[in-house]
Design an enzyme around this catalytic site. Structure first.
Site, PDB file in Angstrom:
ATOM      1  N   SER A  46       0.792  -1.232   0.000  1.00 11.01           N
ATOM      2  CA  SER A  46       0.000   0.000   0.000  1.00 11.01           C
ATOM      3  C   SER A  46       0.826   1.285   0.000  1.00 11.01           C
ATOM      4  O   SER A  46       0.253   2.360  -0.187  1.00 11.01           O
ATOM      5  CB  SER A  46      -0.943   0.020   1.203  1.00 11.01           C
ATOM      6  OG  SER A  46      -2.061  -0.768   0.926  1.00 11.01           O
ATOM      7  N   LYS A  88       0.345   3.416  -2.970  1.00 11.17           N
ATOM      8  CA  LYS A  88      -0.818   4.307  -3.108  1.00 11.17           C
ATOM      9  C   LYS A  88      -0.418   5.787  -3.053  1.00 11.17           C
ATOM     10  O   LYS A  88      -1.122   6.651  -3.575  1.00 11.17           O
ATOM     11  CB  LYS A  88      -1.852   3.993  -2.013  1.00 11.17           C
ATOM     12  CG  LYS A  88      -2.468   2.600  -2.180  1.00 11.17           C
ATOM     13  CD  LYS A  88      -3.310   2.186  -0.984  1.00 11.17           C
ATOM     14  CE  LYS A  88      -3.848   0.761  -1.165  1.00 11.17           C
ATOM     15  NZ  LYS A  88      -4.541   0.254   0.020  1.00 11.17           N
ATOM     16  N   TYR A 105      -4.161  -2.101 -10.199  1.00 14.14           N
ATOM     17  CA  TYR A 105      -4.020  -1.960  -8.738  1.00 14.14           C
ATOM     18  C   TYR A 105      -3.174  -3.098  -8.152  1.00 14.14           C
ATOM     19  O   TYR A 105      -2.234  -2.865  -7.391  1.00 14.14           O
ATOM     20  CB  TYR A 105      -5.413  -1.905  -8.099  1.00 14.14           C
ATOM     21  CG  TYR A 105      -5.401  -1.976  -6.589  1.00 14.14           C
ATOM     22  CD1 TYR A 105      -5.104  -0.846  -5.827  1.00 14.14           C
ATOM     23  CD2 TYR A 105      -5.657  -3.172  -5.926  1.00 14.14           C
ATOM     24  CE1 TYR A 105      -5.073  -0.917  -4.442  1.00 14.14           C
ATOM     25  CE2 TYR A 105      -5.629  -3.246  -4.540  1.00 14.14           C
ATOM     26  CZ  TYR A 105      -5.340  -2.119  -3.811  1.00 14.14           C
ATOM     27  OH  TYR A 105      -5.297  -2.182  -2.435  1.00 14.14           O
ATOM     28  N   VAL A 117       1.306  -3.610   4.012  1.00 11.42           N
ATOM     29  CA  VAL A 117       1.336  -4.881   4.732  1.00 11.42           C
ATOM     30  C   VAL A 117       2.602  -5.704   4.465  1.00 11.42           C
ATOM     31  O   VAL A 117       2.802  -6.730   5.095  1.00 11.42           O
ATOM     32  CB  VAL A 117       0.087  -5.757   4.471  1.00 11.42           C
ATOM     33  CG1 VAL A 117      -1.155  -5.143   5.072  1.00 11.42           C
ATOM     34  CG2 VAL A 117      -0.081  -6.042   2.994  1.00 11.42           C
TER      35      VAL A 117
HETATM   36  N1  GLU Z   1      -2.548  -5.400  -2.036  1.00 12.62           N
HETATM   37  C1  GLU Z   1      -3.110  -5.290  -0.757  1.00 12.62           C
HETATM   38  C2  GLU Z   1      -4.604  -5.318  -0.823  1.00 12.62           C
HETATM   39  O1  GLU Z   1      -5.188  -4.573  -1.576  1.00 12.62           O
HETATM   40  C3  GLU Z   1      -2.637  -4.027  -0.120  1.00 12.62           C
HETATM   41  C4  GLU Z   1      -2.533  -4.290   1.286  1.00 12.62           C
HETATM   42  C5  GLU Z   1      -1.914  -3.136   2.045  1.00 12.62           C
HETATM   43  O2  GLU Z   1      -0.683  -2.978   2.033  1.00 12.62           O
HETATM   44  O3  GLU Z   1      -2.674  -2.401   2.670  1.00 12.62           O
HETATM   45  O4  GLU Z   1      -5.240  -6.052  -0.129  1.00 12.62           O
END
Ligand code: GLU
Length: 333
Positions: free
Chosen positions: A88, A91, A215, A285
């Protein structure tokens, strides 16, 4: 009678103008080395994410910290050359790209409030008619990805994200881990639900499958803390890669991103991180955190074990120690 104001009541040392000495590179190096040594000795390291095998298999006994300073120099310690899944943290970069391209119109489709709900909550999305609370919860990040995708094929949108990160980090060796991307897709049922739901509300404009594909791939980017600390420079230096250097974003947009990182960057632990560290940060995560000390440093930190709300246990602790020992905080000069 002459008013002497509050200063009259304060002890001399407090009333006098206090100018904090700038930390030398040697002092910062010492602080980073101490923190790395303390983190290496920690027994309680949190639990690695288990929802995909590529994360479940990561050795929790790893820790790394890197700072990029205004003069472009880098201070790092621990496993600073080991790539990890940024998840994440990506993002932040997609938000920057979308804001740079679409400007304020992005905020018609995504909010700017902390969610107070888990990062993948579908209940909140239903209450709020398909408009995600902020760009850092999954639903919000999928909308951001959708805006990057509009007018592009998925492959080109992904290429644009990677090119942007290469520019920010001045490093074209940063890649996507295809196994992580595949596992994200194979287990991404909830994200798929969020995307379909938002498509039904009209928040998403592209095909949900295409937005999800991009994504999942940007979450699967791997970087070292050194690469992360370099990629975050534009947030530390008001939109430039160094103070007064090459501008990659408007100053105003980078301040907005920092504000969102401070208020929404750590899932349900965002308030706690702001309270303890006092710097904008975004966690993932995979155990990575990008933190920003405006004007002073961009910071990459990583340790794979997570706390109960999904933030790296040791990276959060280490950033708290760094903030304490340097005096860096967005709430102080
Ligand atoms: N790829 C993970 C998801 O969308 C991102 C998790 C994260 O780092 O918050 O579930």
């Amino acid at each position: 009678m002459e008013s002497r104001g509050l200063a009259h009541h304060l002890p001399r040392s407090v009333a006098g103008r206090y100018v904090k000495p700038t930390l030398s590179a040697a002092a910062l190096d010492e602080i980073v080395r101490e923190i790395c040594a303390e983190m290496a000795a920690e027994a309680e390291r949190g639990a690695v994410a288990t929802y995909i095998p590529e994360l479940a298999g990561v050795d929790p006994n790893q820790f790394a910290l890197a700072l990029t300073l205004p003069d472009g120099s880098m201070i790092s310690g621990g496993d600073a050359a080991t790539p990890f899944s940024i998840q994440s943290v990506s993002k932040v970069f997609t938000l920057a790209l979308a804001l740079g391209r679409d400007g304020e119109s992005l905020w018609k489709r995504v909010g700017r409030e902390p969610s107070g709900d888990p990062f993948n909550s579908i209940v909140q999305l239903e209450y709020e008619q398909g408009i995600p609370r902020n760009p850092f919860i999954n639903a919000g990040a999928i909308v951001v990805t959708d805006t990057i995708l509009s007018s592009h094929k998925p492959k080109d949108a992904l290429g644009e994200v990677l090119d942007f990160i290469h520019l920010l980090a001045d490093d074209t060796s940063i890649v996507i881990d295809p196994d992580v991307a595949r596992s994200e897709r194979d287990t991404g049922f909830r994200n798929t639900a969020l995307a379909n739901f938002m498509r039904a509300y009209g928040t998403l404009r592209c095909q949900p499958g295409e937005a999800l594909g991009v994504y999942f791939h940007h979450c699967a980017i791997t970087m070292t803390v050194r690469q992360l600390a370099k990629a975050g420079r534009f947030l530390a230096f008001d939109g430039c890669l160094s103070p007064g250097g090459q501008r990659v974003m408007a100053a105003r947009a980078t301040r907005q991103i920092n504000a969102l990182m401070l208020t929404c960057g750590h899932y349900d632990g965002s308030g706690e991180f702001a309270f303890k560290v006092g710097l904008p940060g975004k966690s993932g995560v995979g155990g990575g955190i990008l933190a920003i000390a405006p004007g002073k440093a961009a910071i990459g930190c990583w340790s794979p074990g997570l706390n109960k709300v999904g933030n790296s246990k040791l990276a959060s602790r280490a950033l708290e120690m760094l903030a304490e020992r340097t005096g860096w905080s967005v709430f102080a000069n």
